[in-house]
Write a protein that holds these residues in place. Structure first.
Motif, PDB file in Angstrom:
ATOM      1  N   UNK A 221       4.082  26.114 -14.384  1.00 27.16           N
ATOM      2  CA  UNK A 221       3.573  27.108 -15.344  1.00 27.16           C
ATOM      3  C   UNK A 221       4.691  28.061 -15.763  1.00 27.16           C
ATOM      4  N   UNK A 222       5.470  28.502 -14.806  1.00 30.26           N
ATOM      5  CA  UNK A 222       6.584  29.411 -15.108  1.00 30.26           C
ATOM      6  C   UNK A 222       7.642  28.743 -15.976  1.00 30.26           C
ATOM      7  N   UNK A 223       7.869  27.445 -15.733  1.00 26.57           N
ATOM      8  CA  UNK A 223       8.857  26.715 -16.536  1.00 26.57           C
ATOM      9  C   UNK A 223       8.444  26.666 -18.004  1.00 26.57           C
ATOM     10  N   UNK A 224       7.181  26.330 -18.235  1.00 26.87           N
ATOM     11  CA  UNK A 224       6.677  26.288 -19.611  1.00 26.87           C
ATOM     12  C   UNK A 224       6.797  27.662 -20.262  1.00 26.87           C
ATOM     13  N   UNK A 225       6.390  28.705 -19.527  1.00 25.09           N
ATOM     14  CA  UNK A 225       6.461  30.065 -20.070  1.00 25.09           C
ATOM     15  C   UNK A 225       7.905  30.480 -20.331  1.00 25.09           C
ATOM     16  N   UNK A 226       8.807  30.138 -19.414  1.00 20.28           N
ATOM     17  CA  UNK A 226      10.216  30.504 -19.556  1.00 20.28           C
ATOM     18  C   UNK A 226      10.859  29.819 -20.758  1.00 20.28           C
ATOM     19  N   UNK A 227      10.616  28.500 -20.914  1.00 20.43           N
ATOM     20  CA  UNK A 227      11.193  27.762 -22.035  1.00 20.43           C
ATOM     21  C   UNK A 227      10.615  28.239 -23.365  1.00 20.43           C
ATOM     22  N   UNK A 228       9.319  28.552 -23.384  1.00 20.03           N
ATOM     23  CA  UNK A 228       8.705  29.067 -24.613  1.00 20.03           C
ATOM     24  C   UNK A 228       9.335  30.398 -25.002  1.00 20.03           C
ATOM     25  N   UNK A 229       9.586  31.253 -24.004  1.00 21.33           N
ATOM     26  CA  UNK A 229      10.214  32.540 -24.269  1.00 21.33           C
ATOM     27  C   UNK A 229      11.657  32.356 -24.754  1.00 21.33           C
ATOM     28  N   UNK A 230      12.362  31.430 -24.113  1.00 20.07           N
ATOM     29  CA  UNK A 230      13.747  31.164 -24.522  1.00 20.07           C
ATOM     30  C   UNK A 230      13.820  30.675 -25.961  1.00 20.07           C
ATOM     31  N   UNK A 231      12.919  29.775 -26.354  1.00 18.72           N
ATOM     32  CA  UNK A 231      12.907  29.280 -27.735  1.00 18.72           C
ATOM     33  C   UNK A 231      12.574  30.392 -28.712  1.00 18.72           C
ATOM     34  N   UNK A 232      11.592  31.216 -28.314  1.00 20.90           N
ATOM     35  CA  UNK A 232      11.194  32.334 -29.184  1.00 20.90           C
ATOM     36  C   UNK A 232      12.371  33.298 -29.406  1.00 20.90           C
ATOM     37  N   UNK A 233      13.082  33.633 -28.324  1.00 19.99           N
ATOM     38  CA  UNK A 233      14.224  34.535 -28.437  1.00 19.99           C
ATOM     39  C   UNK A 233      15.359  33.909 -29.233  1.00 19.99           C
ATOM     40  N   UNK A 234      15.551  32.602 -29.055  1.00 20.69           N
ATOM     41  CA  UNK A 234      16.612  31.891 -29.785  1.00 20.69           C
ATOM     42  C   UNK A 234      16.342  31.910 -31.285  1.00 20.69           C
ATOM     43  N   UNK A 235      15.096  31.617 -31.669  1.00 21.08           N
ATOM     44  CA  UNK A 235      14.738  31.620 -33.084  1.00 21.08           C
ATOM     45  C   UNK A 235      14.800  33.028 -33.671  1.00 21.08           C
ATOM     46  N   UNK A 236      14.396  34.004 -32.895  1.00 26.39           N
ATOM     47  CA  UNK A 236      14.453  35.384 -33.363  1.00 26.39           C
ATOM     48  C   UNK A 236      15.879  35.841 -33.581  1.00 26.39           C
ATOM     49  N   UNK A 237      16.771  35.488 -32.666  1.00 26.59           N
ATOM     50  CA  UNK A 237      18.164  35.862 -32.791  1.00 26.59           C
ATOM     51  C   UNK A 237      18.790  35.204 -34.032  1.00 26.59           C
ATOM     52  N   UNK A 238      18.478  33.920 -34.216  1.00 23.31           N
ATOM     53  CA  UNK A 238      19.017  33.185 -35.361  1.00 23.31           C
ATOM     54  C   UNK A 238      18.496  33.756 -36.680  1.00 23.31           C
ATOM     55  N   UNK A 239      17.237  34.164 -36.679  1.00 22.05           N
ATOM     56  CA  UNK A 239      16.646  34.721 -37.894  1.00 22.05           C
ATOM     57  C   UNK A 239      17.351  36.004 -38.317  1.00 22.05           C
ATOM     58  N   UNK A 240      17.560  36.895 -37.315  1.00 19.37           N
ATOM     59  CA  UNK A 240      18.183  38.173 -37.647  1.00 19.37           C
ATOM     60  C   UNK A 240      19.677  38.034 -37.931  1.00 19.37           C
ATOM     61  N   UNK A 241      20.314  37.045 -37.313  1.00 13.56           N
ATOM     62  CA  UNK A 241      21.736  36.805 -37.624  1.00 13.56           C
ATOM     63  C   UNK A 241      21.923  36.295 -39.048  1.00 13.56           C
ATOM     64  N   UNK A 242      20.963  35.440 -39.483  1.00 14.70           N
ATOM     65  CA  UNK A 242      21.038  34.906 -40.852  1.00 14.70           C
ATOM     66  C   UNK A 242      20.705  36.020 -41.856  1.00 14.70           C
TER      67      UNK A 242
END
Length: 246
Positions: A225-246
């Motif tokens: 459960x923690x793995x799924x939550x952790x990876x989902x959070x990592x993807x969310x942060x990655x996309x957010x960072x990329x969005x604001x960088x662009x």
């Protein structure tokens, strides 16, 4: 344009998880070890546990059926790591823990032997008193029967009205007492027939349960459960960072 901008979110997450599949191995193993170890040490008990169940039979004295009173009957050594539970079914359960199987077995044997001796002493005393009491009631029943026969004989004789009425009242009262005596004798006889003797129902010594497997299983599920939550959070942060960088 609509087709080009269309996103398959679930597919993206699945691909993201697949690329980082090693997380599903590392995180669950870590949580399994942590949770399993924590449960093991928190629940860690003495290596051996002995359990004995004693049936008290017809003994219901508070001195022998109250857990605190029962516990106080044993010496300090036997009282250590000893639990006493009295159920509503006249069963007394002793749970003894110790470092060696022989130690637990010897102590548990002493406990059950001491307790059973006291139960048997109480049982014999109550049985003797009940039988004596029954004999007294049987004698009273016989005496009342003889008195009733004598009163009926006297009633057949011509008596003055005053004496006749007095004798008639005496017969009615004696008959009432005789009925009560018969009921008491019948009840006491029935009680004696079902007067149950105390006995040991079971006695065994086993290795104490560690709960390590249960803890590890909980840790494994929690890790997934923690793995799924952790990876989902990592993807969310990655996309957010990329969005604001662009």
């Amino acid at each position: 344009m609509r087709e080009e901008n269309k996103r398959f979110v679930l597919y993206e997450y699945l691909m993201y998880f697949w690329k980082r599949k090693h997380y599903f191995l590392i995180v669950p193993i870590i949580t399994m070890l942590l949770v399993g170890g924590a449960v093991y040490f928190l629940k860690k008990d003495m290596p051996y546990t002995g359990q004995a169940v004693v049936y008290t039979g017809s003994v219901n004295s508070p001195d022998l059926t109250d857990p605190e009173n029962v516990l106080a009957k044993f010496d300090d050594k036997d009282q250590q790591n000893l639990d006493v539970i009295v159920s509503s079914k006249n069963n007394v359960k002793f749970t003894k823990k110790g470092d060696t199987q022989e130690e637990v077995k010897t102590s548990l044997n002493n406990i059950t032997k001491t307790y059973l001796n006291e139960l048997n002493a109480n049982y014999k005393s109550r049985l003797k008193a009940s039988k004596k009491n029954l004999k007294n009631w049987e004698k009273r029943e016989d005496a009342l029967n003889n008195a009733m026969e004598s009163y009926r004989k006297d009633l057949s004789i011509d008596l003055p009205p005053v004496q006749y009425d007095a004798l008639n009242e005496l017969i009615i009262e004696t008959d009432r007492e005789l009925s009560d005596a018969r009921k008491t004798v019948s009840r006491m006889t029935s009680d004696l027939e079902f007067f149950e003797k105390p006995k040991i129902l079971s006695e065994n010594v086993t290795k104490s349960k560690s709960y390590l497997k249960e803890g590890a299983a909980i840790g494994l599920v929690l890790g997934l459960v923690l793995t799924v939550a952790l990876l989902a959070l990592m993807k969310y942060l990655s996309e957010g960072r990329r969005y604001y960088n662009d």
